[in-house]
Design a protein around this motif. Structure first.
Motif, PDB file in Angstrom:
ATOM      1  N   SER A  34       0.944  -1.252  -0.016  1.00 40.16           N
ATOM      2  CA  SER A  34       0.135  -0.161  -0.173  1.00 40.16           C
ATOM      3  C   SER A  34       0.791   1.293   0.225  1.00 40.16           C
ATOM      4  O   SER A  34       0.783   2.120  -0.681  1.00 40.16           O
ATOM      5  N   GLN A  35       1.443   1.663   1.093  1.00 37.86           N
ATOM      6  CA  GLN A  35       2.449   2.519   1.133  1.00 37.86           C
ATOM      7  C   GLN A  35       3.740   2.786   0.325  1.00 37.86           C
ATOM      8  O   GLN A  35       3.906   3.670  -0.432  1.00 37.86           O
ATOM      9  N   LYS A  54      -0.622   0.693   7.058  1.00 38.20           N
ATOM     10  CA  LYS A  54      -2.031   0.995   6.808  1.00 38.20           C
ATOM     11  C   LYS A  54      -2.457   0.578   5.283  1.00 38.20           C
ATOM     12  O   LYS A  54      -1.540   0.619   4.196  1.00 38.20           O
ATOM     13  N   CYS A  55      -3.507   0.143   5.205  1.00 43.36           N
ATOM     14  CA  CYS A  55      -3.779  -0.564   3.853  1.00 43.36           C
ATOM     15  C   CYS A  55      -5.215   0.311   3.337  1.00 43.36           C
ATOM     16  O   CYS A  55      -6.001   0.690   4.067  1.00 43.36           O
ATOM     17  N   HIS A  56      -5.513   0.083   2.074  1.00 47.13           N
ATOM     18  CA  HIS A  56      -6.766   1.029   1.502  1.00 47.13           C
ATOM     19  C   HIS A  56      -8.012   0.412   1.820  1.00 47.13           C
ATOM     20  O   HIS A  56      -8.692   0.844   1.982  1.00 47.13           O
ATOM     21  N   ASP A  57      -7.842  -1.013   1.537  1.00 51.29           N
ATOM     22  CA  ASP A  57      -9.007  -1.719   1.751  1.00 51.29           C
ATOM     23  C   ASP A  57      -8.637  -3.424   2.072  1.00 51.29           C
ATOM     24  O   ASP A  57      -7.591  -3.747   2.242  1.00 51.29           O
ATOM     25  N   ASP A 114      -6.285  -4.755  -0.651  1.00 52.06           N
ATOM     26  CA  ASP A 114      -4.793  -4.399  -0.099  1.00 52.06           C
ATOM     27  C   ASP A 114      -4.160  -5.184   1.052  1.00 52.06           C
ATOM     28  O   ASP A 114      -3.255  -5.524   0.860  1.00 52.06           O
ATOM     29  N   GLY A 133     -10.305   1.176  10.366  1.00 52.93           N
ATOM     30  CA  GLY A 133      -9.611   0.967   8.958  1.00 52.93           C
ATOM     31  C   GLY A 133      -8.933  -0.300   8.715  1.00 52.93           C
ATOM     32  O   GLY A 133      -9.570  -1.524   9.419  1.00 52.93           O
ATOM     33  N   TRP A 148      -5.314  -2.104   8.783  1.00 56.28           N
ATOM     34  CA  TRP A 148      -4.057  -2.122   9.101  1.00 56.28           C
ATOM     35  C   TRP A 148      -3.460  -3.535   9.266  1.00 56.28           C
ATOM     36  O   TRP A 148      -4.422  -4.668   9.526  1.00 56.28           O
TER      37      TRP A 148
END
Length: 59
Positions: free
Chosen positions: A2-3, A18-21, A24, A50, A52
């Protein structure tokens, strides 16, 4: 990922990504598994909902 592409040496136990969905999250987890990094899912961090991954260890 993701990042940014993370190397195994860049990640420590307890680090989060942190992931988008959910897709991901799965893709990122699978990439980390290939490099020997164990992770677990987090759906709430610091009071925020969210997606993660948290590094839990290495094998």
């Amino acid at each position: 990922m993701s990042q940014e592409k993370k190397k195994r040496s860049d990640l420590k136990v307890g680090d989060t990504i942190k992931c988008h969905d959910p897709d991901d999250m799965i893709d990122t987890m699978n990439e980390l598994v290939k490099s020997g990094v164990e992770t677990d899912f987090l759906y709430k961090k610091d009071g925020k909902e969210g997606f993660w991954l948290v590094v839990t260890g290495y094998y």
